[in-house]
Design a protein around this motif. Structure first.
Motif, PDB file in Angstrom:
ATOM      1  N   PHE A 132      14.541  42.696  52.497  1.00  0.00           N
ATOM      2  CA  PHE A 132      13.262  42.750  53.213  1.00  0.00           C
ATOM      3  C   PHE A 132      13.220  43.953  54.150  1.00  0.00           C
ATOM      4  N   GLY A 133      14.320  44.193  54.846  1.00  0.00           N
ATOM      5  CA  GLY A 133      14.370  45.323  55.785  1.00  0.00           C
ATOM      6  C   GLY A 133      14.604  46.662  55.096  1.00  0.00           C
ATOM      7  N   ARG A 134      14.557  46.645  53.800  1.00  0.00           N
ATOM      8  CA  ARG A 134      14.755  47.842  52.968  1.00  0.00           C
ATOM      9  C   ARG A 134      16.105  48.491  53.214  1.00  0.00           C
ATOM     10  N   GLY A 135      17.111  47.663  53.463  1.00  0.00           N
ATOM     11  CA  GLY A 135      18.446  48.202  53.699  1.00  0.00           C
ATOM     12  C   GLY A 135      19.362  47.921  52.525  1.00  0.00           C
ATOM     13  N   GLN A 136      18.793  47.328  51.468  1.00  0.00           N
ATOM     14  CA  GLN A 136      19.617  47.018  50.299  1.00  0.00           C
ATOM     15  C   GLN A 136      19.816  48.284  49.473  1.00  0.00           C
ATOM     16  N   GLU A 137      21.032  48.472  48.975  1.00  0.00           N
ATOM     17  CA  GLU A 137      21.262  49.613  48.074  1.00  0.00           C
ATOM     18  C   GLU A 137      20.621  49.270  46.743  1.00  0.00           C
ATOM     19  N   LEU A 138      19.663  50.084  46.307  1.00  0.00           N
ATOM     20  CA  LEU A 138      19.042  49.799  45.008  1.00  0.00           C
ATOM     21  C   LEU A 138      19.795  50.548  43.916  1.00  0.00           C
ATOM     22  N   ALA A 139      20.061  49.859  42.828  1.00  0.00           N
ATOM     23  CA  ALA A 139      20.680  50.529  41.674  1.00  0.00           C
ATOM     24  C   ALA A 139      19.558  50.830  40.686  1.00  0.00           C
TER      25      ALA A 139
ATOM     26  N   GLU B  80      17.192  52.521  37.896  1.00  0.00           N
ATOM     27  CA  GLU B  80      17.311  53.253  36.629  1.00  0.00           C
ATOM     28  C   GLU B  80      15.896  53.503  36.134  1.00  0.00           C
ATOM     29  N   ARG B  81      15.769  54.556  35.296  1.00  0.00           N
ATOM     30  CA  ARG B  81      14.450  54.787  34.704  1.00  0.00           C
ATOM     31  C   ARG B  81      14.340  53.921  33.457  1.00  0.00           C
ATOM     32  N   LEU B  82      13.517  52.909  33.489  1.00  0.00           N
ATOM     33  CA  LEU B  82      13.419  52.045  32.305  1.00  0.00           C
ATOM     34  C   LEU B  82      12.034  51.429  32.144  1.00  0.00           C
ATOM     35  N   ASP B  83      11.868  50.814  30.997  1.00  0.00           N
ATOM     36  CA  ASP B  83      10.594  50.195  30.641  1.00  0.00           C
ATOM     37  C   ASP B  83      10.553  48.786  31.244  1.00  0.00           C
ATOM     38  N   ILE B  84       9.619  48.531  32.140  1.00  0.00           N
ATOM     39  CA  ILE B  84       9.644  47.209  32.792  1.00  0.00           C
ATOM     40  C   ILE B  84       9.255  46.086  31.821  1.00  0.00           C
ATOM     41  N   ASN B  85       8.593  46.454  30.728  1.00  0.00           N
ATOM     42  CA  ASN B  85       8.332  45.433  29.693  1.00  0.00           C
ATOM     43  C   ASN B  85       9.659  44.837  29.223  1.00  0.00           C
ATOM     44  N   GLY B  86      10.676  45.709  29.092  1.00  0.00           N
ATOM     45  CA  GLY B  86      11.996  45.260  28.634  1.00  0.00           C
ATOM     46  C   GLY B  86      12.605  44.289  29.641  1.00  0.00           C
ATOM     47  N   VAL B  87      12.485  44.604  30.938  1.00  0.00           N
ATOM     48  CA  VAL B  87      13.065  43.726  31.972  1.00  0.00           C
ATOM     49  C   VAL B  87      12.384  42.356  31.911  1.00  0.00           C
TER      50      VAL B  87
ATOM     51  N   SER C 113      17.934  44.277  38.352  1.00  0.00           N
ATOM     52  CA  SER C 113      18.319  42.950  38.842  1.00  0.00           C
ATOM     53  C   SER C 113      17.424  42.530  40.001  1.00  0.00           C
ATOM     54  N   GLN C 114      16.977  43.509  40.816  1.00  0.00           N
ATOM     55  CA  GLN C 114      16.033  43.183  41.908  1.00  0.00           C
ATOM     56  C   GLN C 114      14.670  42.763  41.348  1.00  0.00           C
ATOM     57  N   LEU C 115      14.238  43.471  40.280  1.00  0.00           N
ATOM     58  CA  LEU C 115      12.954  43.113  39.671  1.00  0.00           C
ATOM     59  C   LEU C 115      13.039  41.700  39.087  1.00  0.00           C
ATOM     60  N   GLN C 116      14.177  41.407  38.454  1.00  0.00           N
ATOM     61  CA  GLN C 116      14.345  40.073  37.881  1.00  0.00           C
ATOM     62  C   GLN C 116      14.348  39.004  38.993  1.00  0.00           C
ATOM     63  N   ALA C 117      15.056  39.324  40.098  1.00  0.00           N
ATOM     64  CA  ALA C 117      15.096  38.377  41.223  1.00  0.00           C
ATOM     65  C   ALA C 117      13.686  38.153  41.769  1.00  0.00           C
ATOM     66  N   ALA C 118      12.911  39.240  41.841  1.00  0.00           N
ATOM     67  CA  ALA C 118      11.542  39.125  42.367  1.00  0.00           C
ATOM     68  C   ALA C 118      10.697  38.240  41.453  1.00  0.00           C
ATOM     69  N   LEU C 119      10.801  38.466  40.143  1.00  0.00           N
ATOM     70  CA  LEU C 119      10.014  37.660  39.198  1.00  0.00           C
ATOM     71  C   LEU C 119      10.424  36.186  39.291  1.00  0.00           C
ATOM     72  N   LEU C 120      11.716  35.969  39.437  1.00  0.00           N
ATOM     73  CA  LEU C 120      12.220  34.593  39.577  1.00  0.00           C
ATOM     74  C   LEU C 120      11.637  33.930  40.822  1.00  0.00           C
TER      75      LEU C 120
ATOM     76  N   PHE D  46       8.442  41.704  48.708  1.00  0.00           N
ATOM     77  CA  PHE D  46       7.820  42.731  49.551  1.00  0.00           C
ATOM     78  C   PHE D  46       8.784  43.913  49.778  1.00  0.00           C
ATOM     79  N   GLY D  47      10.014  43.577  50.210  1.00  0.00           N
ATOM     80  CA  GLY D  47      10.985  44.618  50.550  1.00  0.00           C
ATOM     81  C   GLY D  47      11.404  45.423  49.336  1.00  0.00           C
ATOM     82  N   PHE D  48      11.617  44.740  48.233  1.00  0.00           N
ATOM     83  CA  PHE D  48      12.036  45.424  47.013  1.00  0.00           C
ATOM     84  C   PHE D  48      10.945  46.385  46.534  1.00  0.00           C
ATOM     85  N   ALA D  49       9.682  45.901  46.536  1.00  0.00           N
ATOM     86  CA  ALA D  49       8.584  46.761  46.074  1.00  0.00           C
ATOM     87  C   ALA D  49       8.450  47.983  46.986  1.00  0.00           C
ATOM     88  N   ALA D  50       8.510  47.746  48.308  1.00  0.00           N
ATOM     89  CA  ALA D  50       8.339  48.853  49.258  1.00  0.00           C
ATOM     90  C   ALA D  50       9.495  49.845  49.134  1.00  0.00           C
ATOM     91  N   GLN D  51      10.707  49.329  49.012  1.00  0.00           N
ATOM     92  CA  GLN D  51      11.854  50.234  48.935  1.00  0.00           C
ATOM     93  C   GLN D  51      11.844  51.026  47.625  1.00  0.00           C
TER      94      GLN D  51
END
Ligand SMILES: Nc1ncnc2c1ncn2[C@@H]1O[C@H](COP(=O)(O)OP(=O)(O)OP(=O)(O)O)[C@@H](O)[C@H]1O
Ligand SMILES: [Mg+2]
Length: 384
Positions: free
Chosen positions: A215-222, A224-231, A265-272, A352-357
């Protein structure tokens, strides 16, 4: 008074006192200026009135001025009340919705003045100006100010959360390391059980801190350039299990690949998190739709910037919805309406934090009794 066509034809007209008044009234193009008799019947009609209200002089003169009001106002007796007030107070000035000849509405600034002669009421002078544009500009400004205030509030909470999360991380590291040392010393079974309980609590603490960091945008994001349809496709089985059997989960993917720089993995967590929220909002079952799309939009806190291309992943439900007064709060960490132990109030904060970061934003639309859509917008990349 004469009609719009009777406008000056020569410089001599301006000098002619009898023509001056007509010239003045008819040159006010953006002001509807007209006279009413004591009953409210239109007796004169200027060029501006034709433009503002859409009625010709022929159509307007002789009819009751209440036809310019909305049906609701007519029902409530507003036109007659305005005349009474003008007569009693000598003046009425008010803003309100009026209806043009074609049925469209406009925001009007209205002035009504009684006209008296020898102490007797002869009628009323009425001036109406179309202020829709400035009214809408005012509303847009208000919305922008609110969005900015909301963004500043989230920024402040984010900084506070980040500081807290870092401090807790340090404490938890000390606790986990100490527990590890105790376990390494082969404690008796009773101590081992206590240590195990403490370890589980510490692990839960680590998870919470990680969500706070996101949330505080302090997470290290890993990223990658990828197709979000695949995720989304890969996450579908897990999302279905989360949704439970009483809910139908549909996946509706955009036909073309949607490429973005994203931590899968953050996108998956968000969808979950979003699917879990939708499930909780539909205790009697319903439908959840997870969809993706390519959209051109401006960020909510920067409405004046030109719209940019975003890839969007949305989770929509037909559940109970969120009350308007709570909608601005649901992204705050620890904001929950769920019972203790059922929700920590960190799901939407992660979204919120994941999208903003990731350089994007999250948007929520909800109608109580109808459902909720939460969309994650990420800046689109050109597919390579
Ligand atoms: N799809 C939804 N429909 C109705 N209300 C929702 C929806 N999503 C979120 N909410 C409301 O927003 C609140 C905050 O959601 P959030 O996901 O941040 O926390 P939570 O679900 O309460 O707890 P957690 O996600 O940490 O388990 C919820 O408690 C709920 O009141
Ligand atoms: Mg949640």
């Amino acid at each position: 008074m004469t009609q719009a066509q009777d406008i000056a034809t020569s410089p001599a007209d301006i000098a002619d006192e009898s023509r001056q008044f007509t010239l003045l009234v008819n040159s006010l193009n953006d002001h509807a200026l007209y006279l009413l008799d004591p009953e409210g019947i239109v007796r004169s009609w200027n060029r501006g009135a034709v433009k503002v209200k859409g009625y010709s002089a022929q159509e307007a003169i002789g009819s009751h001025f209440s036809r310019f009001y909305t049906p609701e106002d007519v029902e409530a007796g507003v036109p007659w009340r305005n005349l009474r007030t003008a007569r009693a107070r000598g003046h009425v000035a008010a803003d309100g919705w009026r209806v043009r000849r074609d049925g469209t509405r406009f925001m009007a600034s209205v002035v009504i003045e009684p006209i008296r002669g020898g102490g007797e009421l002869l009628g009323y002078a009425k001036i109406t100006r179309d202020i829709t544009e400035s009214h809408e500009a005012g509303l847009r400004l208000q919305e922008a100010q609110q969005a900015l205030l909301q963004a500043q509030k989230m920024e402040a909470i984010g900084m506070l959360t980040l500081g807290l999360a870092h401090d807790f991380n340090k404490l938890l590291t000390v606790i986990v390391n100490s527990l590890d040392i105790i376990v390494g010393k082969n404690p008796d079974p009773r101590t081992a059980r206590v240590v195990e309980t403490a370890m589980r609590a510490a692990d839960r603490g680590v998870l919470l801190t990680r969500q706070l960091l996101t949330f505080g945008r302090g997470q290290e994001l890993a990223s990658e350039r990828l197709d979000i349809n695949g995720v989304v496709r890969d996450s579908a089985p897990l999302l279905r299990r989360t949704a439970s059997e009483r809910i139908e989960l549909r996946v509706d993917l955009a036909p073309a690949p949607l490429v973005a720089d994203v931590d899968p993995s953050q996108l998956q967590a968000a969808l979950l998190n979003l699917v879990a929220n939708s499930r909780d909002a539909m205790p009697a079952g319903g439908r959840i739709t997870v969809s993706t799309a390519l959209v051109q939009v401006s960020a909510p806190d920067r409405p004046d910037e030109p719209p940019r291309w975003h890839v969007r992943a949305s989770v929509e439900d037909d559940g109970e919805g969120i009350a308007p007064e709570l909608q601005a709060r649901v992204f705050e960490p620890f904001f929950t309406t769920k019972d203790v132990g059922r929700g920590s109030g960190l799901g939407l904060s992660q979204v919120f934090g994941f999208a903003a970061q990731s350089g994007g934003f999250a948007r929520l639309e909800s109608t109580p009794g109808q459902g909720t859509v939460v969309s994650i917008h990420l800046p689109a990349c050109r597919s390579t």
